[in-house]
Design an enzyme around this catalytic site. Sequence first.
Site, short mmCIF file in Angstrom:
data_model
loop_
_atom_site.label_atom_id
_atom_site.label_comp_id
_atom_site.label_asym_id
_atom_site.label_seq_id
_atom_site.Cartn_x
_atom_site.Cartn_y
_atom_site.Cartn_z
N ALA A 117 0.80 -1.23 0.00
CA ALA A 117 0.00 0.00 0.00
C ALA A 117 0.83 1.28 0.00
O ALA A 117 0.37 2.32 0.43
CB ALA A 117 -0.95 -0.02 1.19
N SER A 118 2.05 1.23 -0.53
CA SER A 118 2.85 2.45 -0.59
C SER A 118 2.46 3.34 -1.77
O SER A 118 2.97 4.45 -1.92
CB SER A 118 4.34 2.11 -0.67
OG SER A 118 4.59 1.29 -1.79
N SER A 157 -7.51 -9.83 -11.20
CA SER A 157 -7.44 -8.98 -12.40
C SER A 157 -8.35 -9.58 -13.46
O SER A 157 -8.56 -10.81 -13.49
CB SER A 157 -6.00 -8.96 -12.93
OG SER A 157 -5.98 -8.43 -14.25
N TYR A 167 1.39 -13.73 -15.20
CA TYR A 167 0.49 -12.87 -14.41
C TYR A 167 -0.95 -13.42 -14.42
O TYR A 167 -1.61 -13.49 -13.38
CB TYR A 167 0.54 -11.46 -15.00
CG TYR A 167 -0.28 -10.41 -14.29
CD1 TYR A 167 0.13 -9.89 -13.07
CD2 TYR A 167 -1.45 -9.92 -14.86
CE1 TYR A 167 -0.62 -8.91 -12.44
CE2 TYR A 167 -2.20 -8.93 -14.24
CZ TYR A 167 -1.78 -8.43 -13.03
OH TYR A 167 -2.52 -7.46 -12.40
N ASN A 187 -3.52 -7.06 -1.78
CA ASN A 187 -3.39 -6.17 -2.94
C ASN A 187 -2.01 -6.25 -3.60
O ASN A 187 -1.90 -6.03 -4.81
CB ASN A 187 -3.66 -4.73 -2.50
CG ASN A 187 -3.24 -3.73 -3.55
OD1 ASN A 187 -3.93 -3.53 -4.54
ND2 ASN A 187 -2.06 -3.10 -3.36
N ALA A 211 -1.90 -16.48 -14.86
CA ALA A 211 -1.96 -17.70 -14.04
C ALA A 211 -2.04 -17.33 -12.56
O ALA A 211 -2.83 -17.91 -11.81
CB ALA A 211 -0.73 -18.56 -14.30
P1 NAD Z 1 1.50 -0.66 -8.26
O1 NAD Z 1 2.68 -1.25 -8.95
O2 NAD Z 1 1.24 0.78 -8.40
O3 NAD Z 1 1.53 -1.01 -6.71
C1 NAD Z 1 1.83 -2.30 -6.27
C2 NAD Z 1 2.07 -2.26 -4.81
O4 NAD Z 1 2.44 -3.59 -4.39
C3 NAD Z 1 3.19 -1.35 -4.41
O5 NAD Z 1 2.83 -0.65 -3.24
C4 NAD Z 1 4.35 -2.31 -4.14
O6 NAD Z 1 5.25 -1.82 -3.18
C5 NAD Z 1 3.60 -3.49 -3.61
N1 NAD Z 1 4.39 -4.72 -3.72
C6 NAD Z 1 4.93 -5.25 -4.83
N2 NAD Z 1 5.62 -6.36 -4.51
C7 NAD Z 1 5.49 -6.52 -3.18
C8 NAD Z 1 5.98 -7.45 -2.26
N3 NAD Z 1 6.75 -8.48 -2.64
N4 NAD Z 1 5.65 -7.32 -0.94
C9 NAD Z 1 4.88 -6.30 -0.54
N5 NAD Z 1 4.40 -5.37 -1.37
C10 NAD Z 1 4.71 -5.47 -2.67
O7 NAD Z 1 0.27 -1.52 -8.77
P2 NAD Z 1 -1.31 -1.27 -8.71
O8 NAD Z 1 -1.74 -0.95 -10.08
O9 NAD Z 1 -1.68 -0.38 -7.59
O10 NAD Z 1 -1.77 -2.76 -8.41
C11 NAD Z 1 -2.29 -3.21 -7.18
C12 NAD Z 1 -2.91 -4.57 -7.39
O11 NAD Z 1 -3.94 -4.47 -8.37
C13 NAD Z 1 -1.94 -5.61 -7.91
O12 NAD Z 1 -2.22 -6.87 -7.32
C14 NAD Z 1 -2.24 -5.65 -9.39
O13 NAD Z 1 -1.90 -6.90 -9.96
C15 NAD Z 1 -3.73 -5.43 -9.38
N6 NAD Z 1 -4.27 -4.94 -10.65
C16 NAD Z 1 -3.88 -3.73 -11.15
C17 NAD Z 1 -4.41 -3.32 -12.36
C18 NAD Z 1 -4.05 -2.01 -13.00
O14 NAD Z 1 -4.49 -1.76 -14.13
N7 NAD Z 1 -3.29 -1.14 -12.35
C19 NAD Z 1 -5.31 -4.13 -13.05
C20 NAD Z 1 -5.68 -5.34 -12.50
C21 NAD Z 1 -5.15 -5.74 -11.29
#
Ligand code: NAD
Length: 247
Positions: free
Chosen positions: A12-13, A142, A155, A90, A157
């Site tokens: 959640a950063s 997703s 991804y 997340n 999978a």
């Molecule tokens: P992002 O890359 O902006 O943020 C991902 C977050 O996950 C970051 O805070 C990062 O620090 C954290 N993270 C990554 N690896 C980690 C680890 N090993 N341990 C702890 N934290 C970790 O991505 P986002 O777009 O905010 O995506 C959030 C979620 O939503 C993800 O699971 C992503 O697969 C899913 N998602 C995103 C989209 C999109 O279009 N952005 C679409 C479908 C699903």
Amino acid sequence: MERRKTALVTGASRGIGRAVCVRLAQKGMDIAFTYRSDDNGAAETRRLCEEAGAKVYAYRADVSDSAACRETVRALLAENGGHLDVLVNNAGITKDGLLVRMKDEDLDRVLDINLKGTFYMLREAAAVMLKARSGKIINISSVVGISGNAGQVNYAASKAGVIGMTKSLAKELASRHINVNAVAPGMIATDMTAAMSETAKEAAKGMIPFGQMGLPEQVADAVAFLAGEESSYITGQVLCVDGGMTI
Ligand code: NAD
């Protein structure tokens, strides 16, 4: 006075994780969150949640490390008097590429974080919620886990696996009044999608009936619904927040 609920959100950063934290804080919950390495991003998430009136617990922890997941939940319970009411899985990454060129480590890292990380956190949280005989779990999957996407076999999978876990665990935990659901975002404007080329973004937009990308806050609203009492009779479902992409 009713006790304030505590929600734990992984990764959640920034992005969707941060938006979820802020939305749940606005809903009156205290917020625990994890992040991998971005201390500045984590400080900003904390600030926004505190501004919304929440007590905040932040943990630097990698979800692909099973011991770190256990330690995070232990630390939270020790700090807040033993409560974990909502878990939002997340944290996630992409390592895209065509199958024939995909390296073993690109498969492993995506599965380790997106799928196994979700599993580790579920196991820790479920133990607490089973004792409490209540809880809400929301896994971020997703649309790619439903429809697939060229260049994302690893991804897809991992995200299809998250849906399988969600449905199985919903059946395991239903008798204890614990709801387990998934949210499947489509194309959401975050750092994850910012990495895509303009051509790829335009092509993707063409597949969205609403014709535009979604916002992290729109995903957070769906999560907040599933984390609240309004969804008390819903479990094992996948809520697509995708502007109609999967219709
Ligand atoms: P992002 O890359 O902006 O943020 C991902 C977050 O996950 C970051 O805070 C990062 O620090 C954290 N993270 C990554 N690896 C980690 C680890 N090993 N341990 C702890 N934290 C970790 O991505 P986002 O777009 O905010 O995506 C959030 C979620 O939503 C993800 O699971 C992503 O697969 C899913 N998602 C995103 C989209 C999109 O279009 N952005 C679409 C479908 C699903």
